[in-house]
Design an enzyme around this catalytic site. Structure first.
Site, PDB file in Angstrom:
ATOM      1  N   LEU A 123       0.660  -1.023   0.132  1.00 39.86           N
ATOM      2  CA  LEU A 123       0.037  -0.026   0.104  1.00 39.86           C
ATOM      3  C   LEU A 123       0.791   1.153   0.138  1.00 39.86           C
ATOM      4  O   LEU A 123       0.867   2.002   0.979  1.00 39.86           O
ATOM      5  CB  LEU A 123      -0.965   0.065   1.079  1.00 39.86           C
ATOM      6  CG  LEU A 123      -2.121   0.889   1.190  1.00 39.86           C
ATOM      7  CD1 LEU A 123      -3.107   0.363   0.061  1.00 39.86           C
ATOM      8  CD2 LEU A 123      -2.892   1.044   2.310  1.00 39.86           C
ATOM      9  N   GLY A 124       1.592   1.289  -1.174  1.00 41.19           N
ATOM     10  CA  GLY A 124       2.519   2.582  -1.261  1.00 41.19           C
ATOM     11  C   GLY A 124       1.920   3.730  -2.157  1.00 41.19           C
ATOM     12  O   GLY A 124       0.417   3.561  -2.256  1.00 41.19           O
ATOM     13  N   ARG A 125       2.487   4.412  -2.868  1.00 35.32           N
ATOM     14  CA  ARG A 125       1.681   5.434  -3.792  1.00 35.32           C
ATOM     15  C   ARG A 125       0.919   4.529  -4.704  1.00 35.32           C
ATOM     16  O   ARG A 125      -0.267   5.125  -4.828  1.00 35.32           O
ATOM     17  CB  ARG A 125       2.764   6.032  -4.633  1.00 35.32           C
ATOM     18  CG  ARG A 125       3.708   6.987  -3.884  1.00 35.32           C
ATOM     19  CD  ARG A 125       4.524   7.763  -4.529  1.00 35.32           C
ATOM     20  NE  ARG A 125       5.678   8.705  -3.886  1.00 35.32           N
ATOM     21  CZ  ARG A 125       7.016   8.436  -3.569  1.00 35.32           C
ATOM     22  NH1 ARG A 125       7.172   6.940  -3.793  1.00 35.32           N
ATOM     23  NH2 ARG A 125       7.645   9.134  -2.949  1.00 35.32           N
ATOM     24  N   ILE A 126       1.450   3.512  -5.596  1.00 33.18           N
ATOM     25  CA  ILE A 126       0.640   2.989  -6.523  1.00 33.18           C
ATOM     26  C   ILE A 126      -0.699   2.077  -5.743  1.00 33.18           C
ATOM     27  O   ILE A 126      -1.602   2.391  -6.199  1.00 33.18           O
ATOM     28  CB  ILE A 126       1.285   2.053  -7.286  1.00 33.18           C
ATOM     29  CG1 ILE A 126       2.509   2.982  -8.140  1.00 33.18           C
ATOM     30  CG2 ILE A 126       0.710   1.241  -8.366  1.00 33.18           C
ATOM     31  CD1 ILE A 126       3.416   2.437  -9.030  1.00 33.18           C
ATOM     32  N   ARG A 154       4.927  -4.417   5.031  1.00 32.57           N
ATOM     33  CA  ARG A 154       5.725  -4.933   6.114  1.00 32.57           C
ATOM     34  C   ARG A 154       5.436  -4.229   7.512  1.00 32.57           C
ATOM     35  O   ARG A 154       5.489  -5.005   8.481  1.00 32.57           O
ATOM     36  CB  ARG A 154       7.194  -4.571   5.688  1.00 32.57           C
ATOM     37  CG  ARG A 154       7.934  -5.308   4.876  1.00 32.57           C
ATOM     38  CD  ARG A 154       9.322  -4.858   4.596  1.00 32.57           C
ATOM     39  NE  ARG A 154       9.247  -3.810   3.646  1.00 32.57           N
ATOM     40  CZ  ARG A 154      10.124  -3.158   3.022  1.00 32.57           C
ATOM     41  NH1 ARG A 154      11.496  -3.642   3.316  1.00 32.57           N
ATOM     42  NH2 ARG A 154      10.038  -1.976   2.273  1.00 32.57           N
ATOM     43  N   ILE A 170       0.793  -5.700 -11.102  1.00 39.04           N
ATOM     44  CA  ILE A 170       1.377  -4.737 -12.078  1.00 39.04           C
ATOM     45  C   ILE A 170       2.495  -4.350 -11.483  1.00 39.04           C
ATOM     46  O   ILE A 170       3.024  -3.189 -11.661  1.00 39.04           O
ATOM     47  CB  ILE A 170       0.239  -3.718 -12.157  1.00 39.04           C
ATOM     48  CG1 ILE A 170      -0.272  -2.968 -10.833  1.00 39.04           C
ATOM     49  CG2 ILE A 170      -0.816  -3.922 -13.110  1.00 39.04           C
ATOM     50  CD1 ILE A 170       0.593  -2.540  -9.818  1.00 39.04           C
ATOM     51  N   ARG A 203       6.159  -6.434 -10.005  1.00 35.30           N
ATOM     52  CA  ARG A 203       7.534  -6.884 -10.753  1.00 35.30           C
ATOM     53  C   ARG A 203       7.220  -8.503 -10.731  1.00 35.30           C
ATOM     54  O   ARG A 203       6.331  -8.974  -9.783  1.00 35.30           O
ATOM     55  CB  ARG A 203       8.766  -6.534  -9.710  1.00 35.30           C
ATOM     56  CG  ARG A 203       9.254  -5.386 -10.012  1.00 35.30           C
ATOM     57  CD  ARG A 203       9.898  -5.266 -11.408  1.00 35.30           C
ATOM     58  NE  ARG A 203      10.665  -3.931 -11.637  1.00 35.30           N
ATOM     59  CZ  ARG A 203      10.271  -2.980 -12.430  1.00 35.30           C
ATOM     60  NH1 ARG A 203       8.869  -2.944 -12.564  1.00 35.30           N
ATOM     61  NH2 ARG A 203      10.953  -1.900 -12.580  1.00 35.30           N
ATOM     62  N   GLU A 254      11.320 -11.414 -18.401  1.00 36.17           N
ATOM     63  CA  GLU A 254      10.816 -10.595 -19.401  1.00 36.17           C
ATOM     64  C   GLU A 254      12.055 -10.437 -20.475  1.00 36.17           C
ATOM     65  O   GLU A 254      13.132 -10.247 -20.122  1.00 36.17           O
ATOM     66  CB  GLU A 254      10.283  -9.127 -19.087  1.00 36.17           C
ATOM     67  CG  GLU A 254       9.342  -9.172 -18.105  1.00 36.17           C
ATOM     68  CD  GLU A 254       8.793  -7.982 -17.443  1.00 36.17           C
ATOM     69  OE1 GLU A 254       9.333  -6.837 -17.721  1.00 36.17           O
ATOM     70  OE2 GLU A 254       7.716  -7.753 -16.702  1.00 36.17           O
ATOM     71  N   HIS A 312       4.070  -5.713 -20.256  1.00 44.01           N
ATOM     72  CA  HIS A 312       4.980  -4.650 -19.148  1.00 44.01           C
ATOM     73  C   HIS A 312       4.635  -3.255 -19.657  1.00 44.01           C
ATOM     74  O   HIS A 312       5.599  -2.546 -20.082  1.00 44.01           O
ATOM     75  CB  HIS A 312       6.247  -4.985 -19.021  1.00 44.01           C
ATOM     76  CG  HIS A 312       6.830  -4.128 -17.830  1.00 44.01           C
ATOM     77  ND1 HIS A 312       7.818  -4.819 -17.278  1.00 44.01           N
ATOM     78  CD2 HIS A 312       6.563  -3.111 -17.067  1.00 44.01           C
ATOM     79  CE1 HIS A 312       8.049  -3.924 -16.070  1.00 44.01           C
ATOM     80  NE2 HIS A 312       7.206  -3.026 -15.860  1.00 44.01           N
ATOM     81  N   VAL A 313       3.212  -2.783 -19.894  1.00 42.53           N
ATOM     82  CA  VAL A 313       2.921  -1.614 -20.418  1.00 42.53           C
ATOM     83  C   VAL A 313       2.087  -0.796 -19.476  1.00 42.53           C
ATOM     84  O   VAL A 313       1.467   0.427 -19.746  1.00 42.53           O
ATOM     85  CB  VAL A 313       1.920  -1.728 -21.507  1.00 42.53           C
ATOM     86  CG1 VAL A 313       2.576  -2.435 -22.841  1.00 42.53           C
ATOM     87  CG2 VAL A 313       0.651  -2.556 -21.208  1.00 42.53           C
TER      88      VAL A 313
END
Length: 331
Positions: A164-167, A187, A242, A244, A273, A291-292
């Site tokens: 639950l960071g920025r993205i 964490r 979305i 890694r 990839e 990876h778009v």
């Protein structure tokens, strides 16, 4: 003017090195405005270049798909900064950077919206199987085989977010508008978050319909979503990644999908990839993207501008605008 278009005086010393492929306009700017070298891919040419010019390099510009490993750090004894085009920097050996006192930057924030949009789009496509329904229609099956089978509702589902960071927060905000209940695992618990915290990825997966992976890559999160997490998500659950490819145990994921132990998956990233497991190609309950997630004109332009601002700041002052935290050895 943006940092990618403003005029710069021609460089008098070649101290910047491009490592790996980059956006063509960024590569052109590096060559034209900074007289940047481009590191040969491999073999004798690469070794010859590093032997001849390695000590001249003070700044590397790279991306999260290539990065700088320990061997390359050792070949660049006067390197001061690794400037990453992209938010991910897990391909750069952060411990080696810290040990050598090399600063590292990335391009946060500017791609948050587009990546979050992609996560929601992947979730909708995966649950509703729009891509598969499109293929069904194009193959002429609608008049022959009848209506496409019923799929899974998106609104009002239970969604768990790993990271639950920025993205992750941007994804949660969007899905809240769909009436989804949101829980998450980090964490550490996020103070004052309106979303429900789960102490482990397994606990999170056990209580949701859809698990969205938005955690940073790197050794600390490698295979964080493993077979136990996928089993906890279960045969009615969906995985969306979305972040890694390294965050998910890809072999375990493929096995779960093939065995029917998972209802479906939407994947923008993969372990190796651009290689993608061919077993997934025939599965209509899996949506695959190359990876778009940040691949819009607006976002890539903003990423390029911030990359160049970081490079300009380092060359002028020795500092970076958006540095990433390094281990204590860097202090």
């Amino acid at each position: 003017m943006t940092a990618s278009t403003e005029h710069r005086p021609a460089a008098t010393k070649r101290t910047v090195l491009q490592v790996g492929p980059l956006k063509p306009s960024l590569s052109a700017t590096l060559v034209d405005d900074y007289a940047a070298w481009v590191l040969p891919d491999a073999g004798e040419e690469r070794q010859s270049f590093l032997s001849q010019h390695g000590a001249e390099i003070t700044a590397v510009v790279t991306s999260g798909r290539t990065g700088v490993d320990a061997e390359l750090f050792a070949a660049l004894p006067n390197l001061g900064a690794v400037v990453n085009f992209g938010v991910g920097y897990d391909t750069t050996d952060i411990d080696a950077a810290a040990a050598r006192g090399v600063a590292v930057s990335n391009t946060p924030d500017v791609l948050t919206d587009c990546v979050a949009d992609t996560a929601v789009g992947l979730m909708i496509d995966t649950l509703r199987q729009f891509s598969a329904a499109d293929r069904y229609l194009r193959a002429g099956r609608w008049p022959v085989d009848g209506n496409y089978p019923l799929t899974r509702q998106v609104s009002n589902t239970r969604v768990g977010i790993v990271g639950l960071g920025r993205i992750g927060t941007a994804i949660a905000l969007r899905l809240s508008a769909f009436g989804c209940s949101i829980s998450y695992h980090n964490r550490r618990e996020v103070p004052d978050s309106p979303y429900t915290y789960a102490a482990s990825p397994v606990d999170l997966a056990r209580g949701v319909d859809v698990l969205i992976v938005a955690a940073a890559g790197g050794d600390g999160t490698r295979n964080l979503v493993d077979r136990a997490v996928l089993d906890a998500l279960g045969s009615d659950g969906y995985l969306i990644n979305i972040a890694r490819g390294s965050v998910v145990d890809q072999d375990a994921l493929v096995s779960a999908l093939l065995d029917g132990r998972l209802a479906g998956a939407g994947l923008d990233v993969f372990t190796d990839e651009p290689q993608v497991p061919e077993q997934l190609f025939a599965l209509d309950n899996v949506v695959l993207l190359p990876h778009v997630a940040s691949g819009t004109v607006q976002t890539r332009a903003a990423m390029e501008a911030l990359t160049l601002r970081n490079l300009d700041e380092f060359l002028a002052t020795g500092a970076l605008i958006t540095p990433v935290p390094l281990p204590a050895a860097a202090k």
